[in-house]
Design a protein around this motif. Sequence first.
Motif, PDB file in Angstrom:
ATOM      1  N   ILE A   1      -8.295  36.014 -48.414  1.00  0.00           N
ATOM      2  CA  ILE A   1      -9.630  36.329 -47.906  1.00  0.00           C
ATOM      3  C   ILE A   1     -10.191  37.613 -48.494  1.00  0.00           C
TER       4      ILE A   1
ATOM      5  N   CYS B   1      -5.830  37.180 -43.332  1.00  0.00           N
ATOM      6  CA  CYS B   1      -6.814  37.372 -42.279  1.00  0.00           C
ATOM      7  C   CYS B   1      -6.140  38.148 -41.148  1.00  0.00           C
TER       8      CYS B   1
ATOM      9  N   ASP C   1     -10.700  43.044 -37.535  1.00  0.00           N
ATOM     10  CA  ASP C   1     -11.924  42.274 -37.755  1.00  0.00           C
ATOM     11  C   ASP C   1     -13.082  42.802 -36.922  1.00  0.00           C
TER      12      ASP C   1
ATOM     13  N   THR D   1      -8.903  42.467 -42.879  1.00  0.00           N
ATOM     14  CA  THR D   1      -7.838  42.161 -43.833  1.00  0.00           C
ATOM     15  C   THR D   1      -7.082  43.440 -44.149  1.00  0.00           C
TER      16      THR D   1
ATOM     17  N   THR E   1     -14.304  37.720 -40.352  1.00  0.00           N
ATOM     18  CA  THR E   1     -13.287  37.389 -41.354  1.00  0.00           C
ATOM     19  C   THR E   1     -12.633  36.055 -41.018  1.00  0.00           C
ATOM     20  N   SER E   2     -12.291  35.865 -39.749  1.00  0.00           N
ATOM     21  CA  SER E   2     -11.720  34.583 -39.330  1.00  0.00           C
ATOM     22  C   SER E   2     -12.718  33.449 -39.531  1.00  0.00           C
TER      23      SER E   2
END
Length: 385
Positions: free
Chosen positions: A303, A348, A353, A314, A358-359
Motif C-alpha cells: 500500500i 496496511c 491510519d 502504513t 488506507t484500509s
Amino acid sequence: MQFRPDHPAPHGGPPRKSPRHGPEAARAVEIERTLPTTARDAEIARGLELGLEAADSVVDRTIPTFSRGELPHFAGIPTFMKSPFVEDVRQCGEYDVAILGAPFDGGTTYRPGTRFGPKGIRDISLLYGTYSFELGVDLRESITMCDLGDVFTIPANIEKTFDQITKAVSHVYASGAFPVVLGGDHSIGYPTSRGIAENLDGNLGIIHFDRHVDTQETDLDERMHTTPWFHATDLPNVPPENLVQIGIGGWQAPRPGVAVGRDRGTTIMTVTDCVEMGIEAAAERALEVAWDGADAVWLSFDIDCLDAAFVPGTGWPEPGGFLPREVLKFIQLLCDARPLAGIEVVECSPPYDNAEITSLMATRVIVDALGCLVRSGHLPKGARA
C-alpha cells in the motif's frame, strides 16, 4: 463539462443535441441493464428464512429481523465485503475466490501495527457493495467469494509463521480458489509466493508494487519485510528476471537491495518512469517482464506505493508515490490483460491510519482487481475457453 440534453447551435438554427451522459457513464448505464439479480434475490430469500421476517411495522418485506446480507452496511459480522465465513477450510475449493488474512508484523523494522491490517481491511470493506458502476461488474452475480479467516501466525517466530502462511496459500491455490491475502507486513511476500510456486510445474512471475525494493538478503540479521524478493527469487521456479517492481523510489531504498536487483537482473520502474511513459505503456512492460516464460503471475501490492498523503496508515510512508487514480488504472490494465495466480495487499497499519483511508484503499485495490478479472473472463476459472 456538463452533458445537457440540448444547447444552442453555434450559428443559429435548431438546438444541437448533446449526449445525456459521458461516454463511460453511458456504457455503464447500459451494462447495468444486462446484469442479473439472481444472487441478490437468493440472498434476500436466505435472509428472510434464517433471520426471520421483519416486524409488522416494516413496510419493505425484503428486510429480515436479523441482518443476514449486504444491508445495512454498518451491521453484521465483518468478513471481507460480508462474504460468507467458511470455518471448514477444506471447503474453500467450492468458491471462486477465498479471502485469508495474514495478521503478522514480526518482520517490521520500524513502525509495527500491520498485524491489525486484515481486521482493518475487513471492517472498512463493509462500506462497499458488490457492484462497480464504471467496471460494469457485480461481483455477487459473477463469482462466489468466501472468507476463511486468518492464518494462525506465530508472533515470536518469523520462520514458523512463514511455514504457516505457505501452507495456507498452497492449500487455497491447490483447491482451485483464487487466493486473496490480507497482510500483514511485506515479509509475507516470500511465503505467499512460495505457496503458489510449489504448485506449479513451470515458473512464477511476480508483479510487485512498492516504494521499496525489498530485495536484500537480511535486515537486522533476519528475513524481514525488506527481504521477501531475495528469498522468493531463490526458489528454483521463481526467476529474478520475472520480478518487476513498480513505484520504487524515495529515501528508503537500502543500497544492498539495489545491488541484489542489479546483480540478479530484476526490472525496476519508478513512479516517474511510469508516469512519463504512461500508465498503459508501463502496464504493458510489467506484463511483458512478469509473463516471459512464466506459467503464472503473483501480484504483490504494498500500500505504501501510493503517496503518503493517501495512505498514512502504513509503516514506511513516503511522499512522491502514485496517485490513487494512477494505481487503480494500473491494476485494472494488468487484470484485464491476463489471469493472475492470486493477489496480496500488505503493509496496511490501522493504528497509524486516518479515517480508515488506507484500509479503504487496500479494499479498493482488491475489488478492482477482482472486477477486472471478472470483466475480462479470467474469473471464475474456466469462464473463458
